[in-house]
Design an enzyme around this catalytic site. Structure first.
Site, mmCIF file in Angstrom:
data_model
loop_
_atom_site.group_PDB
_atom_site.id
_atom_site.type_symbol
_atom_site.label_atom_id
_atom_site.label_comp_id
_atom_site.label_asym_id
_atom_site.label_seq_id
_atom_site.Cartn_x
_atom_site.Cartn_y
_atom_site.Cartn_z
ATOM 1 N N GLU A 125 0.838 -1.206 0.000
ATOM 2 C CA GLU A 125 0.000 0.000 0.000
ATOM 3 C C GLU A 125 0.877 1.263 0.000
ATOM 4 O O GLU A 125 1.826 1.365 0.767
ATOM 5 C CB GLU A 125 -0.884 0.011 1.256
ATOM 6 C CG GLU A 125 -1.857 1.186 1.301
ATOM 7 C CD GLU A 125 -2.673 1.212 2.597
ATOM 8 O OE1 GLU A 125 -2.228 0.630 3.598
ATOM 9 O OE2 GLU A 125 -3.769 1.812 2.589
ATOM 10 N N LYS A 202 -9.920 1.995 -2.012
ATOM 11 C CA LYS A 202 -10.045 1.398 -0.684
ATOM 12 C C LYS A 202 -11.459 1.626 -0.153
ATOM 13 O O LYS A 202 -11.906 2.773 -0.028
ATOM 14 C CB LYS A 202 -9.014 2.071 0.222
ATOM 15 C CG LYS A 202 -8.894 1.523 1.633
ATOM 16 C CD LYS A 202 -7.633 2.110 2.289
ATOM 17 C CE LYS A 202 -7.391 1.663 3.691
ATOM 18 N NZ LYS A 202 -6.043 2.090 4.177
ATOM 19 N N CYS A 239 -5.695 -2.723 2.371
ATOM 20 C CA CYS A 239 -5.379 -2.614 3.802
ATOM 21 C C CYS A 239 -6.551 -2.900 4.762
ATOM 22 O O CYS A 239 -6.911 -4.049 4.956
ATOM 23 C CB CYS A 239 -4.748 -1.257 4.091
ATOM 24 S SG CYS A 239 -3.885 -1.227 5.709
#
Lengths: 390, 390
Positions: A125, A202, A239
């Site tokens: 990331e 995300k 994440c």
């Protein structure tokens, strides 16, 4: 010049290494079966790649997650690459120098991936930058945000995608000029043709510990896209999205065969969860997962507080690496080291996804209509949960 | 008379025991932190209970999962008990004798739980009977199905619920006379008052390996009920339902603080998944989970085939026990043994559920409306997944 190299002496390299060091062979085999689904065969790595890894001081590990031969379909062998890395220069260096130093570092690791025939490569990331989200400082960090179509990091990787005929997943802090110069946490999929295939944002944003990322960007609006590449259908769960099984599930419903989880997370916050979540997702959804975490401790010029009652400080703990791949049947690779840059290569047969679906039937028994109905009811403000009292 | 006692010499007792045996103290501490979230404090067990366990030859283990003291709420301390056990008589003995022998065996284990102040006790899946679902034989096994309101096993346990002021979860093969004499896989919640609080049926039914359970019953129709007891809100996710994160999620949405997972599963099929799934559920939903698996190898009079190309046989592998409890913060107890009857007692502070929600924010960041909408679309026959191609 590696300046940020203060990995505490006390950090252990990996659980796997400790198990192998102390536990006698017969019992080790059982421990590995119960913990990991068995010990995987090691992948044959070309010596040139091993020499490069030694020269450039990064770990290079390779494993095979095989599948049974089938009668009708040929095997679909794919090599997945995962890179974990520290930043290179101090966070006080000029921004472009910091980024260029990371580019240079990554270049040799991608070269090793190319030598090893990696088909799909995923970086961690926000790989081109320090993970400055802990600081909550907008300046100078927001200046590092870049275009998901033609920003410097995407352009940098496009060259390698063509040179090595490799799909590359590039996770960046995105600057979206079309939509008000806003920021997003975005993974760009670069096809092996070198073209940008698309982007995926995300979906779940932390407000936890030092990870006050909603200071910079909000929840993603790209849903649960799947990218059809020459080497299989892939998706990216960035994440914090790994904490949400429903997020993993939607990528599976949309057909993903490999879901990447580029991450940045520190030992004090999440390490006991790390080996659980991406692996559970692979099992529940009958696909491969590849979880990647950065390495090292990053120091910042200005102190910041973490909302935890402790004094202000200039770092927020140790990124523990430990990147690993899990198959749909739950077998997993050992993790890369907790302390060192590394490239993990996993050769998989994508046929294992459907084989596992046929064996375990987790998809057939999923009862999605029940959950569509239950969730539709549960999100209403006047929802009354079915609670039975005496 | 313990006739069925053929646990293979080669079976290891537990991974935890091996780690403790071989790994030096300092490194063991790190391994336990990374694998389990740390080493839990042991619970003080009354010596009378320890003597009883020794006399009756079952394992007795106790741990504490604590929470931080709060300013406004007092702690909510609850003791969770989990029992795993082998069958006692051969599966060829008269049915009532088989059941009575299990009752007798369980009685001393419940007595130990009572001595230890257990508030909520859960038995394994289909605890009063052999796990005959592998055989696909209806006769004589269906005769063992019983009422969830006033069947013999419920009645047997009601006495102890009153005597020990204990909520007891009783997992049975249910005979539903009101609805056509049909069968169901059902957990009955007996309140500490002795009354039947209600029942919850298994939502997801396997058709995998030897577990052809849909030969006997179909998917449960009781949704995701939560039971408000004096000792917190509890729910039951029976066996194969642990493979389905959306199932765990709905119990959490409906307010469960502890979700029990009474199971029956063998090492060849699921052991590498066992430590992952219930623990992932605790983490993702900020509640406690308690996963219970039976022990031993059961032999049947008639041979059966498993649909795996292997010769017909009379047993279907080793039930590996390994029952364990996980906290909402991911910390877990060691497992009970893989080979022996056992009672696991875990003292928890239910305040940890909300504390973890406040810290990690997995519930706040869950985006349920997104998934209600996504699932509603995905279940349509003309659904077109968002797949991006070059």
């Amino acid at each position: 010049m590696i300046v940020v190299d203060d990995i505490a002496e006390m950090e252990i390299v990996s659980v796997d290494a400790i198990l192998e060091k102390y536990i006698p062979e017969h019992e080790l085999k059982e421990v590995q079966r119960i913990l990991y689904g068995g010990k995987l065969e090691k992948l044959n790595i070309p010596s040139a790649a091993e020499e490069l890894a030694e020269e450039k001081k990064f770990e290079l590990a390779g494993y095979v997650i095989d599948a049974a031969p089938e009668n009708i379909r040929p095997p679909r062998i794919v090599r997945i690459g995962a890179i974990q890395n520290q930043i290179v220069l101090p966070t006080t260096a000029p921004l472009v120098e910091q980024r260029d130093a990371i580019y240079k570092r990554i270049e040799s690791m991608i070269e090793a991936a190319g030598m090893c025939g990696v088909n799909i490569l995923c970086l961690q990331e926000a790989w081109p930058v320090p993970f400055f989200f802990c600081t909550r400082e907008k300046d100078p960090w927001c200046q590092l945000a870049e275009s998901a179509e033609d920003g410097p990091s995407v352009k940098f990787l496009q060259n390698f995608a063509i040179r090595y005929n490799m799909v590359i997943i590039c996770s960046i802090l995105e600057r979206d000029e079309i939509h008000g110069d806003t920021l997003a946490n975005t993974a760009v999929v670069i096809s092996n043709s070198g073209k940008v295939l698309g982007k995926s944002r995300k979906n779940h944003i932390p407000r936890s510990g030092d990870f006050n990322e909603s200071t910079y960007y909000l929840e993603g609006d790209t849903g649960h896209r799947v990218f059809q590449t020459q080497f299989g259908k892939i998706a990216i769960n960035i994440c914090y999205g790994r904490h949400h099984p429903q997020n993993w599930m939607m990528y599976g419903i949309n057909g993903a065969e490999i879901v990447f989880n580029p991450s940045a997370t520190v030992s004090g916050l999440s390490e006991p969860l790390w080996s659980i979540e991406a692996r559970n997702a692979a099992i529940a959804n009958s696909y491969f997962t590849c979880a990647i975490n950065r390495v090292g401790t990053e120091h910042y010029a200005n102190e910041f507080s973490s909302g935890d009652g402790k004094p202000a400080h200039k770092d927020f703990g140790h990124f523990y690496g430990s990147s690993y791949v899990t198959g749909p049947d739950g077998r997993r690779t050992p993790g890369l080291s907790r302390t060192k840059d590394g490239l993990l290569i996993t050769e998989v047969d994508l046929n294992l996804c459907r084989q596992t679906k046929d064996t375990w039937c987790f998809r057939m028994t999923q009862r999605l209509p029940l959950y569509a109905e239950s969730l539709a009811a549960a999100i209403k403000h006047d929802y009354e949960p079915p609670v039975i009292k005496e």
